[in-house]
Design a protein around this motif. Structure first.
Motif, PDB file in Angstrom:
ATOM      1  N   THR A 278      25.798  12.512  -1.145  1.00 51.88           N
ATOM      2  CA  THR A 278      26.589  13.173  -0.098  1.00 51.88           C
ATOM      3  C   THR A 278      27.081  12.177   0.947  1.00 51.88           C
ATOM      4  N   THR A 279      26.185  11.306   1.411  1.00 46.91           N
ATOM      5  CA  THR A 279      26.553  10.341   2.450  1.00 46.91           C
ATOM      6  C   THR A 279      27.144   9.062   1.899  1.00 46.91           C
ATOM      7  N   GLY A 280      26.806   8.745   0.639  1.00 46.81           N
ATOM      8  CA  GLY A 280      27.284   7.498   0.056  1.00 46.81           C
ATOM      9  C   GLY A 280      26.467   6.288   0.456  1.00 46.81           C
ATOM     10  N   TYR A 281      25.284   6.510   1.048  1.00 52.74           N
ATOM     11  CA  TYR A 281      24.416   5.413   1.455  1.00 52.74           C
ATOM     12  C   TYR A 281      23.082   5.486   0.716  1.00 52.74           C
ATOM     13  N   MET A 282      22.368   4.372   0.742  1.00 55.09           N
ATOM     14  CA  MET A 282      21.057   4.324   0.116  1.00 55.09           C
ATOM     15  C   MET A 282      20.003   4.860   1.069  1.00 55.09           C
ATOM     16  N   GLU A 283      19.167   5.756   0.545  1.00 57.87           N
ATOM     17  CA  GLU A 283      18.005   6.244   1.270  1.00 57.87           C
ATOM     18  C   GLU A 283      16.762   5.532   0.751  1.00 57.87           C
ATOM     19  N   VAL A 284      15.798   5.333   1.632  1.00 60.38           N
ATOM     20  CA  VAL A 284      14.517   4.769   1.241  1.00 60.38           C
ATOM     21  C   VAL A 284      13.420   5.693   1.759  1.00 60.38           C
ATOM     22  N   TRP A 285      12.579   6.155   0.840  1.00 60.01           N
ATOM     23  CA  TRP A 285      11.460   7.035   1.172  1.00 60.01           C
ATOM     24  C   TRP A 285      10.163   6.362   0.743  1.00 60.01           C
ATOM     25  N   SER A 286       9.089   6.609   1.508  1.00 54.33           N
ATOM     26  CA  SER A 286       7.805   6.006   1.171  1.00 54.33           C
ATOM     27  C   SER A 286       6.693   7.043   1.228  1.00 54.33           C
ATOM     28  N   THR A 287       5.591   6.721   0.544  1.00 55.68           N
ATOM     29  CA  THR A 287       4.419   7.587   0.547  1.00 55.68           C
ATOM     30  C   THR A 287       3.173   6.731   0.415  1.00 55.68           C
ATOM     31  N   GLN A 288       2.081   7.185   1.031  1.00 55.29           N
ATOM     32  CA  GLN A 288       0.790   6.527   0.893  1.00 55.29           C
ATOM     33  C   GLN A 288      -0.106   7.218  -0.117  1.00 55.29           C
ATOM     34  N   ASP A 289       0.297   8.425  -0.536  1.00 53.04           N
ATOM     35  CA  ASP A 289      -0.552   9.173  -1.458  1.00 53.04           C
ATOM     36  C   ASP A 289       0.212   9.904  -2.560  1.00 53.04           C
ATOM     37  N   GLY A 290       1.537   9.823  -2.562  1.00 51.25           N
ATOM     38  CA  GLY A 290       2.347  10.528  -3.557  1.00 51.25           C
ATOM     39  C   GLY A 290       2.648  11.958  -3.190  1.00 51.25           C
ATOM     40  N   LEU A 291       1.982  12.477  -2.143  1.00 51.82           N
ATOM     41  CA  LEU A 291       2.155  13.867  -1.737  1.00 51.82           C
ATOM     42  C   LEU A 291       2.981  13.998  -0.465  1.00 51.82           C
ATOM     43  N   ASN A 292       2.719  13.132   0.490  1.00 54.20           N
ATOM     44  CA  ASN A 292       3.407  13.173   1.776  1.00 54.20           C
ATOM     45  C   ASN A 292       4.406  12.016   1.847  1.00 54.20           C
ATOM     46  N   TRP A 293       5.679  12.355   2.038  1.00 54.88           N
ATOM     47  CA  TRP A 293       6.754  11.368   1.990  1.00 54.88           C
ATOM     48  C   TRP A 293       7.416  11.224   3.350  1.00 54.88           C
ATOM     49  N   VAL A 294       7.791   9.994   3.686  1.00 50.70           N
ATOM     50  CA  VAL A 294       8.453   9.674   4.946  1.00 50.70           C
ATOM     51  C   VAL A 294       9.788   9.009   4.635  1.00 50.70           C
ATOM     52  N   GLU A 295      10.847   9.470   5.299  1.00 48.51           N
ATOM     53  CA  GLU A 295      12.142   8.816   5.138  1.00 48.51           C
ATOM     54  C   GLU A 295      12.168   7.564   6.016  1.00 48.51           C
ATOM     55  N   GLU A 296      12.173   6.395   5.377  1.00 46.23           N
ATOM     56  CA  GLU A 296      12.206   5.132   6.110  1.00 46.23           C
ATOM     57  C   GLU A 296      13.578   4.877   6.718  1.00 46.23           C
ATOM     58  N   THR A 297      14.626   5.205   5.972  1.00 50.54           N
ATOM     59  CA  THR A 297      15.996   5.054   6.461  1.00 50.54           C
ATOM     60  C   THR A 297      16.931   5.896   5.610  1.00 50.54           C
TER      61      THR A 297
ATOM     62  N   GLY B  91       0.776  -1.234   0.000  1.00 51.62           N
ATOM     63  CA  GLY B  91       0.000   0.000   0.000  1.00 51.62           C
ATOM     64  C   GLY B  91       0.803   1.277   0.000  1.00 51.62           C
ATOM     65  N   LYS B  92       2.122   1.169  -0.160  1.00 53.66           N
ATOM     66  CA  LYS B  92       2.964   2.359  -0.229  1.00 53.66           C
ATOM     67  C   LYS B  92       3.830   2.313  -1.491  1.00 53.66           C
ATOM     68  N   MET B  93       4.249   3.490  -1.942  1.00 55.85           N
ATOM     69  CA  MET B  93       5.226   3.597  -3.022  1.00 55.85           C
ATOM     70  C   MET B  93       6.566   3.976  -2.397  1.00 55.85           C
ATOM     71  N   TYR B  94       7.612   3.218  -2.746  1.00 53.48           N
ATOM     72  CA  TYR B  94       8.937   3.418  -2.172  1.00 53.48           C
ATOM     73  C   TYR B  94       9.917   3.869  -3.255  1.00 53.48           C
ATOM     74  N   VAL B  95      10.759   4.840  -2.930  1.00 54.39           N
ATOM     75  CA  VAL B  95      11.886   5.232  -3.769  1.00 54.39           C
ATOM     76  C   VAL B  95      13.163   4.779  -3.070  1.00 54.39           C
ATOM     77  N   VAL B  96      13.978   4.021  -3.798  1.00 52.97           N
ATOM     78  CA  VAL B  96      15.254   3.522  -3.275  1.00 52.97           C
ATOM     79  C   VAL B  96      16.356   4.173  -4.102  1.00 52.97           C
ATOM     80  N   ALA B  97      17.102   5.099  -3.478  1.00 53.76           N
ATOM     81  CA  ALA B  97      18.047   5.927  -4.234  1.00 53.76           C
ATOM     82  C   ALA B  97      19.285   6.227  -3.409  1.00 53.76           C
ATOM     83  N   VAL B  98      20.385   6.502  -4.109  1.00 50.54           N
ATOM     84  CA  VAL B  98      21.626   6.833  -3.417  1.00 50.54           C
ATOM     85  C   VAL B  98      21.608   8.297  -2.987  1.00 50.54           C
ATOM     86  N   ASN B  99      22.131   8.562  -1.799  1.00 46.81           N
ATOM     87  CA  ASN B  99      22.428   9.915  -1.368  1.00 46.81           C
ATOM     88  C   ASN B  99      23.891  10.163  -1.707  1.00 46.81           C
TER      89      ASN B  99
END
Length: 346
Positions: free
Chosen positions: A188-207, A178-186
């Motif tokens: 600056t930090t050199g690590y992978m970030e994961v962000w999620s949203t339930q509606d495409g408008l409001n995003w939460v940084e999972e890690t 039920g969520k859309m996740y973006v898995v992308a490199v940062n």
């Protein structure tokens, strides 16, 4: 750590179009290969799994021409394609045109194409009954942070000029629980970030540090788990790692058993028929035309040479469509291709 995005300018060379191919039907004890084409086709293959393979080579009248590095999704009973390389009009150029197909082989451009920059390294995802176009790299080599959405694939809304997670390219986007996740490199930090949203408008940084950074990886959902497969960590440092998460926040590396596919990027990973299928890509030795599949992500089996004329295929797209894996476009040993292949396990 410097992440390099390769424009592959050596690939942007006009190629000669082969207008006539020959049709061959080969029946083997464990493999049935059927070619259906707008023109005739030829396809010598090396069988070792029970598959039916259909090769389509659309005519120029089918409009989309030869294409690669595009983003594709299924929505509203159609196959949609946006951006990437295309050779219509002579030469190979980057575009932002939206195309759709009712059958995966015959294509039409949409009447509305106001979706910002021409781009590669973007994603197109179906979520909440909409198409979502996220990020990418434009003609100038700049990474993009925009998000666009559309209910019909024709009319687009610019949801963000710059997303909450910033500019992303050569990432992946996945829908899970039920969520859309973006898995992308940062970068600056050199690590992978994961962000999620339930509606495409409001995003939460999972890690902010899921695992070490990479680009041109592939994400897939299988057995109620998100898996991220392969990619390129730094220049010429390709990976065959598999990382997994059941919630998008906590990640662990899969302890795979040999043999497994070689390090690669610009491949595809598709969940189909109870397995994950890894197809082609750029490997440490050049390019791959191999297919690997697994039901548990630890033990992998190989099927080699499934592409036309044993071509090495990369920068293609794959979708689970019509109860088969459909492979669209890409680059092979002869350059950009408009070939469309479907693989159906029997």
């Amino acid at each position: 750590m410097k992440y390099l995005v390769k424009n592959n300018e050596q690939l942007r060379t006009p190629m000669f179009f082969v207008s006539k191919l020959w049709l061959i039907k080969i029946l083997l004890s464990t493999l049935l290969i059927t070619f259906s084409s707008c023109d005739d086709s030829i396809n010598p293959l090396k069988p070792n799994v029970n598959l039916t393979i259909t090769v389509e080579v659309p005519k120029e009248g089918d409009q989309i021409g030869r294409f690669a590095r595009n983003a594709m999704a299924l929505h509203d009973g159609k196959v949609w394609s946006i951006g990437g390389d295309n050779d219509l009009g002579g030469g190979i150029f980057l575009h932002n045109i939206s195309w759709f197909s009712l059958n995966g082989a015959n294509w039409e451009p949409t009447t509305q194409n106001d979706i910002g920059d021409e781009r590669i390294g973007h994603t197109l995802t179906t979520f909440q009954n909409k198409l979502w176009l996220i990020g990418g790299e434009n003609n100038a080599g700049d990474w993009l942070g925009d998000i666009w959405s559309s209910t019909d694939g024709m009319n687009w809304t610019n949801v963000f000029s710059t997303a909450p997670f910033g500019k992303v390219a050569h990432h992946d986007t996945i829908v899970f629980n039920g969520k859309m996740y973006v898995v992308a490199v940062n970068t600056t930090t050199g690590y992978m970030e994961v962000w999620s949203t339930q509606d495409g408008l409001n995003w939460v940084e999972e890690t902010a540090n899921a695992f070490p950074g990479r680009i041109t990886h592939k994400a897939v959902v299988h057995n109620n788990t998100i898996y991220v497969i392969g990619g390129e960590k730094t220049a010429n440092n390709k990976l065959n790692e598999i990382w997994q998460s059941t919630n998008g926040s906590i990640w662990s590396q899969v302890a795979t058993n040999a043999p497994i596919f070689s390090e690669r990027n610009h491949h595809t990973a598709t969940a189909y028929n109870g397995k994950v299928w890894v197809l082609g890509g750029r490997t440490i030795n050049g390019f791959g035309n191999d297919i690997w599949y697994s039901s548990n992500m630890k033990d992998w089996e190989k099927h080699s040479g499934l592409y036309v004329d044993d071509d090495n295929l990369h920068h293609h797209t794959a979708l689970n469509y019509k109860d088969a894996i459909w492979i669209f476009g890409g680059y092979n040993k002869n350059g950009i291709t408009g070939q469309i292949v479907s693989l159906k396990e029997n």
